[in-house]
Design an enzyme around this catalytic site. Structure first.
Site, mmCIF file in Angstrom:
data_model
loop_
_atom_site.group_PDB
_atom_site.id
_atom_site.type_symbol
_atom_site.label_atom_id
_atom_site.label_comp_id
_atom_site.label_asym_id
_atom_site.label_seq_id
_atom_site.Cartn_x
_atom_site.Cartn_y
_atom_site.Cartn_z
ATOM 1 C CB ALA A 1 -3.639 -5.168 5.728
ATOM 2 N N GLY A 2 -2.454 -2.395 4.966
ATOM 3 C CA GLY A 2 -1.270 -1.631 4.570
ATOM 4 C C GLY A 2 -1.101 -0.355 5.377
ATOM 5 C CG HIS B 1 -21.812 -10.474 0.040
ATOM 6 N ND1 HIS B 1 -23.145 -10.184 0.212
ATOM 7 C CD2 HIS B 1 -21.192 -10.092 1.180
ATOM 8 C CE1 HIS B 1 -23.306 -9.649 1.405
ATOM 9 N NE2 HIS B 1 -22.145 -9.567 2.014
ATOM 10 C CB SER C 1 -24.641 -3.956 4.592
ATOM 11 O OG SER C 1 -24.366 -4.649 5.794
ATOM 12 N NE ARG D 1 -20.607 -12.087 4.170
ATOM 13 C CZ ARG D 1 -19.740 -11.119 4.301
ATOM 14 N NH1 ARG D 1 -18.571 -11.183 3.717
ATOM 15 N NH2 ARG D 1 -20.043 -10.045 5.003
#
Lengths: 256, 640, 227
Positions: free
Chosen positions: B46-47, B268, B286, B333
């Site tokens: 985002a930044g 998670h 993952s 999840r």
């Protein structure tokens, strides 16, 4: 397990550093190398001492923050593994472990085992990107990329920028790092317009940062946690040479 | 006085809202853009994407990260992929479906308009990333490959091996470095934001500590963007990077920004279990592994110590397939995590401490061959082996849920602006799009949507609509904020107590995991609300921070972050206690259906809980933003 | 000017080393092939020498070309060595090389030894200058002749230390070529991706053949295989 550590301590960039001896006791083989240092730091701090500074963040081998010389080997004895993913089962009870920071003029020591790798960012600034502004892209599938090229680009793009290649290179060269980015973008159609210019500019910046030259010792590839191949250095050199031969006549080749 | 929680949601049909809003927003004259300075704190997806995009538009940008390079932000660790409603696979996907899946997956606790916009933008993100040279996986025909991912019944996830986050971040990082080279962005690495400067009710700057020199300085600007990630490290053990922290958003909360839904944390399901007391962080495997791996535990507690290979098929309980026949191992999840916790609570967990379940690839290896599995998950299998010393091609992996993502964060309106005008919040740091539970491969999508496409549009509206006089460096608000940070830093250094920072952090983490973890109840939460302030007092009386404040002092940085976690933890528990329902990642054992599923209470709790700082020693104030569902019918999630 | 671009960068400097190095490899192979005519006999050897001399200006062009190549090769090596030294002013207290070959690690000092050898060899066989210096009873060359190359060879390799010097120097040439013949091609980017990029079949054969060819002559003469 118990081990003897000899750790580089240096209080500030200009201070004189030295190896200092510590005992690591009750080390579990399931500990990561950094967890072993954590425990040592906890003990040092309980005694009011200043903790050993070392860079680390994700601790899953992808952010590239960590990295120290362990017994003269960048990231230690396990191949294809960053320091954070190295576990103490790679060592034996009674071992002596020498821990030093990366050594290079371009990576000045900040404190203890922490170095400044800003030179890598500046190499990327010199041209390690595709000049596309947000919003200017067309549909993603309008640029087909042969799977082989995409896979090869991904092999190069896997670089985590940890600096082990420089640390392990007897010449202190950043060729593998630079070559990885030159190749990642140079292998893709999106990277073609700037391909040769990029190679010229990134190599020029690499030299400016006072990294050494590549003489193909091959140590970088062995130290690389992502096992990036020195084939990419060949590729970078080729792009550089083609770029130098075809660039408009300018000082330094390839400036705007 | 209650906060005004005006979401500034545009009127009109859902599909037209964003376009209409973009037209209605004011624009900054191109010649004036360089006169505005925008601070971007954080350099993750985002930044970095926001900072690069602002600079491309002509704004003067300063970007900050605590790491030594913006490329190291924790977005880099995301493995699985990024969703986009491209429908390249012709399998029925659409913007509407991605929107629906995200709202539904978030258990109806997100704003419709935001989520719809996210689904619309998702398509352009992939275009942008491909143009930057992100090496997404491809088919032999040269076109992009997709896979289905955690909880989705369409293949809409784009990926780059198991390193999608890394490749997307490097794309944004490259764009950022391009702008740094052009002079549009000034980068401040190894710099930590320690406070927000609010002048006349507007966010006008931040107080920054240079980590290498210890210098504490104000940085003033016209607008501030926080993209500082999530606060999962409040649990001590999480999949977050060690440095991830809440300080930037917590300091802003204390300056008046509302904190929304702090209790929504995502656990998670597929992480490597804890190996011992020394454990410093948890590693995610993952979720894509659940596409081919089957999750099971022994049916009988007597079998838990046996070698997994010696347990007969009929003695195994493939509990996800049993409980959720249609989604099976791909259940969302929160559901998969809770199911794993349940079987371990029944004493059927495997591995050290009985906190683990098997993720078995034997069937997939038999069906597809070891090479195919190696091709799909090779790097994950290697990582697993490096950490556990076990070969997952031969013995099943052991996994256990771990804290991974925080859906809560600073409250923002449709423009991503917090309750402090001028303070914008993007990515995991805001509360916006995931409701009570985030679906796999949606975090990367949201971070990049905020940074590349939302903020570049909305920040201009703020700058153009407000008269922003320059703030002098010696303004009383600026001096006070700097003095506060100085005082706090000096205080941490001067306590010189007996206990290390980590020991407090561990203790807080245990409280949070025990009482505010996967399953919560009123009694436990009330207890935590008693325990945490006590621990906080002990911290401020007895923490030991050796070294000085005038050079690189990682212990000092850590102490400041833990001090903020000690406050945030309490707010999380208060939020969890007040929310008398179960929704997504927030599961209150008192509120469940007869077969153990989360039981929402839409009549009373279909709102965003936006907490307002009440002052030192005072209780936080609850503000509610009602959630209105006009396009989706609320229903109970069912993955059976 | 693109040569200037090359000269200014480490990659360019290495490319110059690689090109000059490859020229020298070609020369060395030709030289070795010429030497092996010693095994055919005096007439063949001296005939070959006479043929080379008869090329006149061309011979000088080649000689000057080789001299330029050697000088550039050395100049680039010196500069790169200086850059390397500056790149790591503080060295490690402990370092453990992993995969770098002895050959790669001896390029610099081995190169210096080869330079010493070349100078000695030119004084020894091309100019015959060393002959008067060693006109003592155990003279290197009882009689140096500009036309009887075969005779020069026969008389030169009866002194043990001379033979030893040649043999040792050729071992360093072997190492220099083992790394150089391989790395120069990579430096110029003339390789295709490989699973084992450190493997070097061609360079190994070149290095071994050159080494065998060159070592055979002094050793054969010393042990009286040819006389």
């Amino acid at each position: 397990m118990n081990m003897k550590l000899r750790v580089w301590r240096q209080s500030s960039p200009d201070a004189k550093g030295a190896l200092k001896e510590y005992a690591a006791t009750d080390v579990s083989p399931d500990m990561s190398f950094l967890e072993m240092l954590d425990e040592l730091n906890e003990r040092l701090m309980e005694q009011g001492e200043v903790a050993i500074a070392f860079d680390h963040d994700c601790r899953e081998g992808i952010c590239g923050s960590c990295g120290v010389m362990i017994n003269g080997v960048a990231h230690g004895p396990m191949k294809g593994t960053a320091t954070c993913q190295l576990h103490m089962r790679s060592f034996k009870d009674g071992d002596t472990i020498v821990i030093e920071p990366w050594r290079a003029a371009a990576f000045p020591v900040v404190k203890d085992l922490v170095v400044n790798r800003g030179a890598f960012d500046r190499i990327i600034q010199a041209g390690g990107y595709v000049s596309v502004a947000t919003g200017a892209a067309k549909d993603a599938n309008s640029i087909p990329v042969p799977k082989e090229d995409s896979d090869a680009a991904m092999d190069a793009a896997a670089c985590i920028g940890c600096g082990a290649c420089v640390a392990a290179c007897p010449n202190g060269s950043a060729s593998l790092f630079t070559a990885a980015k030159v190749s990642h973008l140079g292998l893709l159609p999106q990277g073609q317009p700037e391909r040769y210019r990029r190679a010229l500019k990134m190599v020029a910046q690499m030299d400016l940062e006072s990294f050494g030259g590549c003489t193909l010792f091959g140590e970088c590839m062995e130290a690389c946690p992502k096992e990036i191949s020195i084939d990419f250095i060949s590729r970078m050199n080729r792009d550089f040479l083609v770029g130098a031969a075809t660039a408009p006549m300018e000082r330094g080749g390839g400036e705007d | 006085m209650p906060l005004s929680l005006d979401s500034r949601m545009p009127a009109g049909p859902l599909a037209d809202k964003w376009d209409k809003h973009r037209f209605d927003m004011k624009l900054v004259n191109p010649a004036n853009k360089r006169k505005y300075t925008v601070l971007v704190v954080g350099s993750g997806l985002a930044g970095a994407s926001a900072a690069a995009s602002f600079s491309e538009m002509g704004y003067n940008v300063r970007c900050y990260c605590y790491q030594d390079s913006p490329r190291r932000a924790h977005s880099i660790a995301a493995q699985g992929g990024i969703n986009a409603a491209k429908n390249y696979q012709n399998d029925g996907d659409s913007i509407q479906r991605l929107f629906y899946d995200t709202i539904n997956g978030g258990d109806f606790r997100a704003r419709e308009a935001n989520v719809y916009r996210l689904a619309q933008i998702s398509v352009r993100i992939i275009d942008q990333c491909v143009a930057q040279g992100v090496p997404f996986a491809r088919e032999y025909g040269g076109l992009l490959a997709n896979r289905s991912f955690g909880g989705a019944q369409v293949s809409r996830t784009f990926y780059a091996r198991g390193q999608t986050g890394q490749q997307l971040l490097l794309g944004a990082y490259q764009a950022l470095e391009k702008e740094i080279a052009k002079g549009g962005v000034t980068m401040y690495p190894r710099a930590e934001m320690l406070d927000l400067i609010v002048v006349n009710g507007r966010a006008r700057g931040i107080v920054v500590r240079d980590e290498t020199t210890g210098t504490i300085e104000p940085h003033l600007a016209d607008a501030v963007v926080l993209a500082t990630g999530g606060y999962g490290n409040v649990f001590y053990l999480s999949t977050n990077a060690k440095g991830c922290n809440t300080t930037a958003i917590w300091r802003s909360y204390k300056r008046g920004a509302a904190f929304a839904n702090p209790c929504y944390t995502q656990i998670h399901p597929t992480c490597i279990p804890v190996a011992g007391e020394h454990q410093s962080k948890l590693t995610l495997m993952s979720e894509s592994l659940r596409n081919d791996g089957r999750v099971w535990v022994p049916k009988r507690t007597d079998d838990i110590a046996k070698a997994p290979g010696s347990i007969a098929e009929s003695d195994r309980d493939y509990f996800l397939e049993r409980k959720y026949p249609s989604f099976g191992n791909l259940s969302p999840r929160d559901i998969a995590s809770r199911a794993a916790k349940e079987v371990c609570d029944e004493g059927r967990g495997v591995g050290p401490g009985g906190r683990g379940v098997y993720l078995d690839f034997a069937d997939a290896i038999n069906r597809l061959g070891e090479n195919k599995i190696r091709e799909r998950y090779g790097n994950l299998f290697e990582m697993y082996e490096r950490i556990t010393d076990e070969n997952p091609y031969r013995v099943p992996m052991r996994i256990y849920p771990a804290v991974h993502y925080t859906m809560g964060g600073l409250w923002v309106d449709y423009n991503l602006m917090s309750t402090i005008p001028g303070l914008h919040v993007a990515g995991e740091a805001n509360f916006s799009d995931h409701g009570a539970n985030r679906l796999g491969a949606s975090a990367l999508m949201q971070g990049l949507a905020d940074g590349y496409f939302v903020l570049p549009n909305t920040i201009g509206d703020y700058l153009a609509s407000n008269k922003l006089d320059p703030v002098p460096v010696d303004a009383p608000e600026v001096r006070a904020a700097v003095a506060d940070v100085q005082a706090r830093t000096n205080r941490l250094l001067s306590i010189k107590g007996k206990r290390t920072v980590a020991s407090f952090h561990r203790e807080l983490g245990k409280i949070m995991w025990e009482y505010c973890g996967m399953a919560r109840d009123a009694a436990g939460l009330s207890k935590a609300i008693e325990l945490i302030p006590r621990l906080r007092e002990e911290f401020w009386a007895g923490v030991n921070v050796p070294g000085s404040g005038s050079d690189l002092n990682q212990t000092l940085e850590y102490a400041g972050r833990v001090a903020d976690f000690l406050e945030l933890g309490e707010l999380m528990c208060r939020d969890a206690l007040h929310r008398n329902e179960s929704a997504g990642g927030h599961f209150r054992t008192e509120y469940q259906t007869p077969d153990g599923e989360a039981l929402r209470n839409d009549d009373e709790f279909a709102y965003v809980a936006a907490w307002e700082y009440g002052g030192e020693g005072a209780a936080p104030i609850l503000n509610r933003e009602p959630l209105v569902f006009e396009n989706i019918k609320l229903s109970q999630r069912s993955y059976k | 000017m693109w040569l200037l671009t090359l000269y200014r960068s480490t990659v360019g400097k290495k490319a110059i080393m690689a090109v000059t190095g490859l020229l020298l490899v070609v020369f060395v192979i030709g030289h070795m092939a010429g030497n092996l005519q010693v095994f055919v006999g005096a007439a063949r050897m001296n005939g070959y020498a006479a043929f080379l001399k008869s090329t006149g200006e061309l011979l000088w062009v080649v000689r000057l070309g080789l001299l330029a190549a050697v000088l550039l090769h050395i100049l680039m090596a010196l500069q790169l060595t200086r850059i390397k030294a500056a790149a790591r002013p503080v060295d490690y207290q402990k370092r453990q090389p992993q995969v770098s070959t002895v050959a790669s690690r001896t390029m610099r000092w081995g190169g210096v030894l080869l330079l010493v050898f070349i100078v000695f060899h030119l004084l020894h066989f091309t100019t015959g200058t060393i002959f008067p210096w060693a006109s003592a009873p155990d003279a290197l060359h009882p009689e140096f002749s500009h036309t009887d190359v075969y005779g020069n060879v026969m008389s030169a390799f009866h002194t043990p230390w001379v033979v030893l010097f040649y043999v040792v120097a050729m071992l360093f040439l072997l190492l220099h070529l083992f790394h150089g013949a391989w790395s120069s091609v990579r430096t110029l980017g003339l390789t295709t991706p490989s699973r084992q990029p450190m493997k070097r079949h061609v360079a190994t054969v070149v290095a071994l053949v050159v080494w065998l060819g060159f070592t055979a002559v002094p050793v054969a003469v010393f042990f009286g295989v040819i006389r």
